[in-house]
Scaffold this active site. Structure first.
Site, short mmCIF file in Angstrom:
data_model
loop_
_atom_site.label_atom_id
_atom_site.label_comp_id
_atom_site.label_asym_id
_atom_site.label_seq_id
_atom_site.Cartn_x
_atom_site.Cartn_y
_atom_site.Cartn_z
N LYS A 264 18.33 -10.26 -35.31
CA LYS A 264 19.05 -9.60 -36.39
C LYS A 264 18.29 -8.42 -36.97
CE LYS A 264 17.62 -12.79 -40.01
NZ LYS A 264 18.05 -13.75 -41.00
N ARG A 265 16.98 -8.41 -36.81
CA ARG A 265 16.22 -7.30 -37.37
C ARG A 265 16.09 -6.12 -36.41
NH1 ARG A 265 14.44 -8.92 -42.20
NH2 ARG A 265 14.47 -11.18 -42.30
#
Ligand code: GLU
Length: 501
Positions: A264-265
């Site tokens: 997600k990052r």
């Protein structure tokens, strides 16, 4: 396919839906459509500690935006509801009890302190991966080691317990995955997973199997990260004497360099979204989404479809109907799919180009609410080829609506020569005399002027563009001129000549 096809997307509402999740939903959607089946959504929220408010709404909104809505699910109706596991809570206990009765599961009373000291002891003895399994269970506190009276006493006294799967010893579990082929796992490598907790909640494994059975699911299509759980699931189907659905485990989505799972990052770090829609965490951190970045849902879906699947032909542009026709699990790859940010932009560009000018013009109203749709349609026509996003038309082509306020430095230093003001003034006079201000007439007048003066295009065209638009590049300058109209051209040329001298 003989059996009625019913597939499900079963996300847990633990945060925003990653694009890998959207791809899982998409493949389920395509598979269902292709086989005239049903695509449903089930919210798996048995782990209340990981519940994130707003996540379920986010998931539904993402599927709606992407155009791949299920036909059964929370708020959608269907005969197999409720479709949220916490609302089905009381359904699971009888199934856990059934497994205890038929000897496939047992009560375990070990406290979490006891379990962690067990792990620590094993670690100190050189066994880092202690498991509650067919060997160790015999030295733990459970209904296999305690007398039945003692078990009953503890249950009656309300002592906390869990119900664990009694994993058979040294048995090969085999199943044929529709993407990976035969998978064989020996049960000696599997632990006695917790199926039910004394808080009255089933764990993911039990709830998932019970619901897939009760909801008549024919095919389980899900991410590769669930492959290690599949043998347990197969054994649970056997323990219940139920027919197991078919399984298809989709390849992981990898980082652009192929180095690890797309997390997600990664998105915001590497400059592309990994979520369908914007999401702000409770700490106020923003994860960007495709919708807000200006992607068209059709482009997003087309791009996602190709992350792990290909049609086997050179065709790359597929709308949802075409994808439905072309899709098959046989053409889903086993190996991880590398995310490609450039390709993603390419898809977007193709879909923007394919949008008709009127639709685009209408979109531009959001940026220029006082302009006529007709003019904005023309702006779209002029700028479309150079844009990837609708917003690019505005950043690149704002001069079509608003007078330039600055003039491109590079073009000035390269093209604005000592003689340029005189040439532009002469051309301004000629332009002012054109009666019928059409593209052809302006272009003819311009060329005639250059010929008469013995000048090349380079001596007047970039300069003319600079005065009208402030830029060094853009769509055809004569089309721009007629779009602006004679009066506006004259005014811009005068204003530009004042600044540039
Ligand atoms: N709840 C699981 C998830 O969050 C579903 C796995 C499955 O499809 O069986 O992905």
């Amino acid at each position: 396919m003989s059996k009625e096809v019913r597939v499900r997307f079963a996300p847990s509402p633990t945060g925003p839906l990653h694009i890998g999740g959207v791809r899982t939903a998409l493949y389920n959607y395509l598979f269902a459509k292709k086989h005239n089946g049903t695509f449903l959504i089930r919210i798996e929220d048995t782990d209340q500690t990981r519940f994130v408010p707003g996540a379920q709404e986010y998931i539904m909104e993402s599927l709606r935006w992407a155009g791949i809505m299920p036909t059964e699910g929370p708020g959608l109706g269907g005969e197999y509801g409720p479709y949220v596991q916490s609302e089905r809570q009381e359904m699971y206990k009888p199934y856990a009890d059934l497994l205890i009765q038929n000897g496939h599961a047992y009560y375990a009373f070990d406290s979490s302190d006891e379990l962690s000291s067990m792990r620590d002891n094993a670690k100190n003895a050189g066994m880092p991966n202690w498991q509650y399994n067919s060997i160790t269970r015999s030295s733990m506190v459970n209904s296999l080691t305690l007398s039945s009276e003692e078990v009953q006493r503890r249950l009656d006294a309300g002592e906390p317990y869990v119900i664990r799967m009694k994993m058979p010893r040294n048995q090969d579990v085999r199943f044929e995955d529709l993407i990976r082929g035969w998978v064989v796992v020996n049960t000696n490598n599997l632990d006695d997973k917790v199926l039910f907790k004394s808080d009255g909640m089933p764990t993911y494994h039990l709830a998932n199997i019970v619901d897939d059975h009760l909801m008549n699911i024919s095919h389980v299509i899900r991410g590769e990260e669930w492959l290690p759980s599949a043998p347990l699931h197969i054994l649970l189907y056997q323990a219940f004497e139920w027919e197991a659905p078919e399984f298809a485990h989709l390849p992981l989505l990898l980082r652009p360099d192929g180095n690890g799972k797309l997390s997600k990052r990664d998105g915001d770090r590497l400059g592309f979204p990994v979520f369908p829609l914007n999401w702000t965490t409770s700490e106020g951190e923003l994860y960007s989404g495709y919708r807000e970045a200006g992607y068209l849902p059709e482009a997003f879906i087309n791009m996602l479809a190709f992350l792990g699947w290909n049609p086997g032909t050179p065709q790359e542009l597929f709308n949802l109907d075409e994808l439905t026709k072309a899709f098959s699990l046989e053409r889903v790859s086993k190996s991880g799919a590398k995310f490609d940010a450039d390709k993603t932009r390419w898809f977007q560009q193709q879909y923007l180009k394919a949008l008709d000018n009127k639709t685009l013009g209408h979109e531009l109203l959001a940026y220029y609410p006082t302009e006529s749709e007709e003019r904005l349609t023309k702006v779209a026509e002029l700028m479309k080829e150079r844009a990837v996003f609708v917003g690019d038309i505005v950043t690149e082509g704002d001069y079509l609506i608003n007078k330039p306020t600055e003039y491109d430095e590079q073009t000035i230093s390269k093209k604005w020569k000592d003689e340029s003001p005189a040439i532009m003034k002469e051309w301004l006079n000629i332009l002012s005399d054109i009666d019928d201000f059409t593209t052809v007439n302006v272009e003819t007048a311009f060329k005639t002027y250059l010929e008469n003066k013995g000048l090349g295009f380079g001596a007047a065209m970039p300069q003319f563009r600079l005065l009208l638009t402030g830029k060094g590049m853009g769509p055809g300058i004569f089309e721009i001129a007629t779009f602006l109209g004679k009066t506006e051209c004259i005014s811009r040329m005068n204003a530009g000549l004042e600044v540039l001298k």
